[in-house]
Design a protein around this motif. Sequence first.
Motif, short mmCIF file in Angstrom:
data_model
loop_
_atom_site.label_atom_id
_atom_site.label_comp_id
_atom_site.label_asym_id
_atom_site.label_seq_id
_atom_site.Cartn_x
_atom_site.Cartn_y
_atom_site.Cartn_z
N PRO A 182 -47.52 -52.44 -54.13
CA PRO A 182 -47.87 -53.45 -53.21
C PRO A 182 -47.30 -53.48 -51.87
CG PRO A 182 -46.02 -54.17 -54.80
CD PRO A 182 -46.38 -52.76 -55.08
N TRP A 183 -47.86 -52.43 -51.20
CA TRP A 183 -47.36 -52.45 -49.48
C TRP A 183 -47.68 -53.48 -48.68
CZ3 TRP A 183 -44.10 -48.64 -48.81
CH2 TRP A 183 -43.95 -47.57 -49.83
N GLY A 184 -48.65 -54.41 -49.31
CA GLY A 184 -48.98 -55.86 -48.58
C GLY A 184 -47.85 -56.65 -48.83
N ASP A 185 -46.85 -56.43 -49.60
CA ASP A 185 -45.95 -57.50 -49.88
C ASP A 185 -44.84 -57.16 -48.93
OD1 ASP A 185 -43.65 -58.79 -50.63
OD2 ASP A 185 -43.67 -58.66 -52.76
N PRO A 186 -44.68 -58.02 -47.66
CA PRO A 186 -43.36 -57.57 -46.81
C PRO A 186 -42.11 -57.33 -47.31
CG PRO A 186 -44.28 -59.85 -46.53
CD PRO A 186 -45.19 -59.12 -47.42
N SER A 187 -41.87 -58.00 -48.28
CA SER A 187 -40.34 -58.01 -48.95
C SER A 187 -40.16 -56.47 -49.67
CB SER A 187 -40.20 -59.13 -49.87
OG SER A 187 -38.92 -58.91 -50.61
N PHE A 188 -41.18 -56.22 -50.34
CA PHE A 188 -41.24 -55.04 -51.14
C PHE A 188 -41.56 -53.66 -50.24
CE2 PHE A 188 -44.08 -51.42 -52.74
CZ PHE A 188 -43.10 -51.13 -53.85
N ALA A 189 -42.51 -53.76 -49.08
CA ALA A 189 -42.58 -52.67 -48.20
C ALA A 189 -41.37 -52.68 -47.49
CB ALA A 189 -43.73 -53.10 -47.21
N ALA A 190 -40.59 -53.57 -46.81
CA ALA A 190 -39.41 -53.48 -46.22
C ALA A 190 -38.28 -52.62 -46.97
CB ALA A 190 -38.75 -54.86 -45.55
N GLN A 191 -38.36 -53.01 -48.34
CA GLN A 191 -37.11 -52.39 -49.31
C GLN A 191 -37.42 -50.87 -49.51
OE1 GLN A 191 -34.92 -55.41 -51.67
NE2 GLN A 191 -36.60 -56.41 -51.36
N VAL A 192 -38.76 -50.73 -49.66
CA VAL A 192 -39.11 -49.15 -50.01
C VAL A 192 -38.85 -48.25 -48.75
CG1 VAL A 192 -40.54 -47.60 -50.91
CG2 VAL A 192 -40.33 -50.05 -52.22
#
Length: 557
Positions: free
Chosen positions: A329-339
């Motif tokens: 889910p690259w569109g989820d900023p919380s997920f993207a920032a952490q990955v």
Amino acid sequence: MEAVYDYRRERTLAFWFIAVSFVAIAVGGLIGLFQALEHAGINFYPLPLLGSYYKALTLHGVLNALTWTTFFISGFLMIAVSRSLERPMRSIALSWVAFAVMLLGVGMAGWAMLSGNANVLYTFYVPMRAHPIHYIGLTLVVIGTWIHSANFFLTWAAWRAENPGVKTPIATVATLATWIVWDIATIGVAAEMLTMVIPWSLGLIENTNPLLARTLFWYFGHPLVYFWLLPAYVSWYAMVPKQAGGKLFSDPIARLVFMLFILFSTPVGLHHQYTDPGISQMWKGVHAVLTYAVAFPSLVTAFTLMASLEYAGRQRGGKGLLGWILRLPWGDPSFAAQVLAMIIFAAGGVSGVLNASYVINLVVHNTTWVPGHFHLTVGTASTLSFMGITYWLLPYLTKRRLFSKAAALAQGWTWFIGMVLFGRGMHWGGLLGAPRRVPFSQAVYTQQLFESTANLPLGGLQGAMWLTAIGGVILTISGLLFFVNVLGTLLMKKGSAQDVDVPLAEALSGPEKAPAVLDHWRVWVSAAAVLVLLGYVPVLTQVLQASGWNAPGMFIR
Ligand code: HAS
């Protein structure tokens, strides 16, 4: 029907902890821009209030590395524990006391630094001398964290009494491990402050002992970095798999990782002192080997996280060797920032393992390579993860919707790109011989270093410093995007976020598979204590024999 506990008291206090952390990184981060530009020859010093390069660098380090991290962690972990144990903190009053003591401490150190009475950088090496208020303030911050951490152990004990025989949830295991690492580590800095630095700065002791102070500081300084890292691991293990739409690959492996951190975090401090005299090479070698041991749980983490992400990507329809990555889910900023933070940490971890080599360390020690390393680790693995966590935590704490998802996504990516350039510039600069903690625009040897490396790829050292500055500008833009979102969420009405909850992940291989020993704190803490004694008693004996209390100290203006 029993009412569901709404964690209101924990949310309020956690909000104030992270509010202080945001102020710290807002000021500390902005100073970072001036530091980065200075390296490219664009010198803003003396700036009003900031004064000299060293005053600003002290503020930058204390506000970012010590204050932003400690306050954010104190707030976030309280939510992780109370929500994963599904119970209130044992005594919220105790944690408010802790908060007040910590805030008082930061205020005192802040006064000392801003008034130019503490230009001693965040490591406060003696015999550089600061106003006693600075040291007392920093010590109060540590005392506050002890009070706060006691509340976590009391909370867990209350939960255990109500849930005999149940395995502690992984978010709580990870949180308690973080506090144990911190509590063991801070014994060193407390000893340094209370028996050496504070009495000396007050004039009660005439001279001090720099080698002993450095040894006590680095007893604390390396496990300190795991205090910064493990809260990110709390999220990476216990929350990101859920945000990815999957499950944690293995709960037992996650438990083992945190226990290994308790075991190996502390007896490694000599890898910061390879070049210090008076300590035998044998003991430096032992600490080098133990440093490789403490890198091991992070290597395990890399594989466990990758497996968890792959599971999530495949659950979301991803196919082929790497196709699952695109389905995350690259569109989820919380997920993207952490990955993105994880990817940068892979590089930061490699530079750490290189630092640990006794031989390579002689090349990189005290060069800009080292700040390159720690901006990838605490400056991104921790910081960008905390920013990513903020994108769900702030709505959860305030019950207000995040102001702008698009700005949050742009923030994560600009931090990533800015840090790639900044990290490349600092690491490369260090290999070309650029010393750390030096205002290049004023140093007499800068021009000569620039000229002697000019024929190397990318413009040699001057090119490296420009990469650093460009990275610093992009990081500042990212910081601004972060604050637009924080302030927008707090001030603009974008709707209610009652539905936002702490994203606690389930595990593919669950806690029932974990051996009982992984839930027995005493075993791990006792083993850690033995290792600390073995790793430090002979070293301190040597230091006391080789060094003297003969340094009067210099007040740095
Ligand atoms: Fe360090 C100096 C060695 C980790 C911070 N370190 C510092 C300083 C700081 C710092 C602040 O041995 C400077 C202090 C000062 O002012 O002088 N460090 C290490 C080693 C590790 C390490 C071996 N450091 C950290 C962490 C920090 C940190 C973490 C902060 C948070 N460090 C040193 C040494 C020095 C040093 C020497 C002294 C240098 C000198 O001479 O002064 C290890 O713990 C690193 C292990 C990490 C890994 C990486 C694992 C990768 C993971 C991510 C996987 C990615 C995924 C993404 C899953 C092995 C977990 C997948 C993505 C998809 C899209 C699928």
